[in-house]
Design a protein around this motif. Structure first.
Motif, PDB file in Angstrom:
ATOM      1  N   PHE A 130      -3.072   5.704  -3.314  1.00 16.91           N
ATOM      2  CA  PHE A 130      -3.987   6.818  -3.042  1.00 16.91           C
ATOM      3  C   PHE A 130      -3.200   8.085  -2.756  1.00 16.91           C
ATOM      4  CE2 PHE A 130      -6.345   9.547  -0.130  1.00 16.91           C
ATOM      5  CZ  PHE A 130      -7.583   9.641  -0.750  1.00 16.91           C
ATOM      6  N   ARG A 131      -3.603   9.164  -3.403  1.00 18.26           N
ATOM      7  CA  ARG A 131      -3.080  10.495  -3.091  1.00 18.26           C
ATOM      8  C   ARG A 131      -4.253  11.378  -2.687  1.00 18.26           C
ATOM      9  NH1 ARG A 131      -1.513  13.539  -6.818  1.00 18.26           N
ATOM     10  NH2 ARG A 131       0.173  14.664  -5.808  1.00 18.26           N
TER      11      ARG A 131
ATOM     12  N   THR B 144      -3.176  -0.891  -2.938  1.00 16.23           N
ATOM     13  CA  THR B 144      -3.729   0.423  -2.605  1.00 16.23           C
ATOM     14  C   THR B 144      -2.758   1.506  -3.063  1.00 16.23           C
ATOM     15  OG1 THR B 144      -5.007  -0.344  -0.693  1.00 16.23           O
ATOM     16  CG2 THR B 144      -4.410   1.982  -0.736  1.00 16.23           C
TER      17      THR B 144
ATOM     18  N   SER C 266       0.838  -1.198   0.000  1.00 18.16           N
ATOM     19  CA  SER C 266       0.000   0.000   0.000  1.00 18.16           C
ATOM     20  C   SER C 266       0.873   1.248   0.000  1.00 18.16           C
ATOM     21  CB  SER C 266      -0.908   0.003   1.239  1.00 18.16           C
ATOM     22  OG  SER C 266      -1.591   1.235   1.370  1.00 18.16           O
TER      23      SER C 266
ATOM     24  N   TYR D  34      -8.496   6.250  -7.779  1.00 16.88           N
ATOM     25  CA  TYR D  34      -7.463   5.630  -6.953  1.00 16.88           C
ATOM     26  C   TYR D  34      -7.756   4.142  -6.816  1.00 16.88           C
ATOM     27  CZ  TYR D  34     -10.994   6.225  -3.227  1.00 16.88           C
ATOM     28  OH  TYR D  34     -12.146   6.194  -2.481  1.00 16.88           O
TER      29      TYR D  34
ATOM     30  N   PHE E 128      -8.003   0.941  -4.072  1.00 16.25           N
ATOM     31  CA  PHE E 128      -8.146   0.637  -2.648  1.00 16.25           C
ATOM     32  C   PHE E 128      -8.399  -0.855  -2.484  1.00 16.25           C
ATOM     33  CE2 PHE E 128     -10.702   0.409   1.322  1.00 16.25           C
ATOM     34  CZ  PHE E 128      -9.761   0.951   2.192  1.00 16.25           C
TER      35      PHE E 128
ATOM     36  N   THR F 259       0.114   5.386   0.300  1.00 17.29           N
ATOM     37  CA  THR F 259      -0.834   6.489   0.448  1.00 17.29           C
ATOM     38  C   THR F 259      -0.059   7.766   0.740  1.00 17.29           C
ATOM     39  OG1 THR F 259      -1.152   5.894   2.785  1.00 17.29           O
ATOM     40  CG2 THR F 259      -2.778   5.080   1.213  1.00 17.29           C
TER      41      THR F 259
ATOM     42  N   HIS G  53       3.393  10.606   4.019  1.00 13.27           N
ATOM     43  CA  HIS G  53       3.391   9.374   3.229  1.00 13.27           C
ATOM     44  C   HIS G  53       3.285   8.170   4.164  1.00 13.27           C
ATOM     45  CE1 HIS G  53       4.492  11.626  -0.265  1.00 13.27           C
ATOM     46  NE2 HIS G  53       5.760  11.778   0.039  1.00 13.27           N
TER      47      HIS G  53
ATOM     48  N   SER H 155      -4.654   9.049  -8.951  1.00 15.37           N
ATOM     49  CA  SER H 155      -3.545   8.509  -8.160  1.00 15.37           C
ATOM     50  C   SER H 155      -2.794   7.407  -8.891  1.00 15.37           C
ATOM     51  CB  SER H 155      -4.077   7.956  -6.831  1.00 15.37           C
ATOM     52  OG  SER H 155      -4.679   8.961  -6.055  1.00 15.37           O
TER      53      SER H 155
ATOM     54  N   TYR I 216      -0.567  12.074   1.401  1.00 18.63           N
ATOM     55  CA  TYR I 216      -1.504  13.139   1.740  1.00 18.63           C
ATOM     56  C   TYR I 216      -0.740  14.459   1.819  1.00 18.63           C
ATOM     57  CZ  TYR I 216      -3.768   8.905   3.510  1.00 18.63           C
ATOM     58  OH  TYR I 216      -4.275   7.632   3.637  1.00 18.63           O
TER      59      TYR I 216
END
Length: 330
Positions: A113-114, A111, A18, A57, A59, A20, A243, A96, A22
């Motif tokens: 995701f941004r 996964t 994963s 994205y 998930f 991710t 991150h 993403s 943000y």
């Protein structure tokens, strides 16, 4: 920073489960002093338009598509373990999956995701403002050439209230709240209250004539946001980047979770503030130029900072300049 985390995992024969990421440009807590808890260090029109962008994205192995009209509704509560005082929310940020290919994890990560960070409650208010019609791009009939309406009259039009009910007086917070609830424009009464507070703060209820430059609801709202949601000369903005990478290892080794966080505030010197946004955008670009001038980067051509010869010295210089990168492993 993301590429460093991924490459370190791959060197240890790890497989990215994963990824991710943000990021948000926000007011510092002291400057988040309005109902929206947001201010603009750039053109509000551009910022509002980003709230209409669709997002994609992955998930847990499933590809998720979010329509632009549903973006604010898709916001979720978000907390950073090492910064528990920040009450945040996250919105998916465009496509993403592109970063899965760029980072070389598109085939292994279930996964990807941004997300964009805002203070909690932002999206509910923005979605309600959108439902009122305050972000509509089309020219509005009441704003055609001729006698100009006031902001308050225009608000009455959007809320479907006959102007004679207020006869030149301003709507109050309670009036606006009740109308939002009556029209069913949001799910919770608390959101209606905060939206009404935002409308009052922006002056969208005032009996001041709307300038001739405004032709749409979007124009009217952008004008007021530009006037009322600007930073003062002494206020600080904030950039928060976070991150998270989950890594699976062979031979039964436990899964690891790597976290990296950057929190940067605007800096004031000699009574002049340089925004965190300017620092975090401008200084990395300057570092790239410096590395090229000093011939520290041997590869030629147009490069992204995805190779160790670029990001390793760049991150070292950033930290020497005072940027604090907090990394943790679990």
């Amino acid at each position: 920073m993301a590429m460093k985390m991924i490459n370190q995992a791959h060197i240890r024969r790890g497989r990215i489960r994963s990824f991710t990421s943000y990021c948000g440009g926000l007011p510092s807590p002291a400057a988040a002093n309005n109902p929206l808890a947001y201010k603009f260090s750039w053109n509000p029109a551009g910022a509002i338009r980003t709230g209409c962008n669709p997002a994609t994205y992955r998930f847990h192995g499933e590809t998720v598509h979010v329509n632009g009209d549903d973006l604010y509704d898709s916001a979720t509560r978000f907390r950073i373990p090492d910064l528990p005082a920040f009450a945040l929310e996250c919105l998916p940020n465009r496509n993403s999956l592109v970063y899965g290919d760029l980072y070389g994890i598109g085939e292994e990560a279930s996964t990807i995701f941004r997300g964009t960070l805002r203070y909690e409650g932002f999206s509910e208010i923005m979605e309600t403002l959108a439902r009122i019609g305050l972000f509509d791009f089309e020219p509005h009939p009441i704003l055609k050439d001729g006698k100009r309406p006031t902001f308050g009259t225009f608000l009455l039009e959007l809320l479907e209230i006959k102007s004679e009910y207020f006869d030149g007086t301003m709507m109050g917070e309670k009036d606006i709240t009740e109308r939002i609830v009556t029209l069913g424009l949001c799910k919770e009464r608390g959101t209606a209250i905060q939206t009404a507070k935002t409308i009052i703060f922006l002056g969208l209820h005032e009996q001041t004539e709307i300038p001739v430059s405004c032709h749409s609801s979007f124009d009217v709202t952008c004008l007021r946001m530009e006037e009322r949601l600007a930073y003062s000369g002494t206020e600080q903005d904030m950039v928060l980047l976070h991150h998270e990478v989950e890594v699976d290892f062979p031979d039964g080794q436990p899964t690891e979770k790597h976290r990296a966080t950057l929190l940067e505030f605007g800096r004031t010197k000699n009574e002049k503030t340089t925004t965190a946004m300017a620092l975090t955008v401008g200084i990395p670009a300057a570092i790239g130029a410096l590395l090229l001038l000093e011939n520290k980067i041997k590869t030629r051509g147009v490069l992204r900072p995805l190779e160790p010869e670029v990001y390793v010295p760049a991150l070292d210089i950033l930290q020497a300049y005072g940027f604090k990168l907090l990394e943790k492993f679990e």
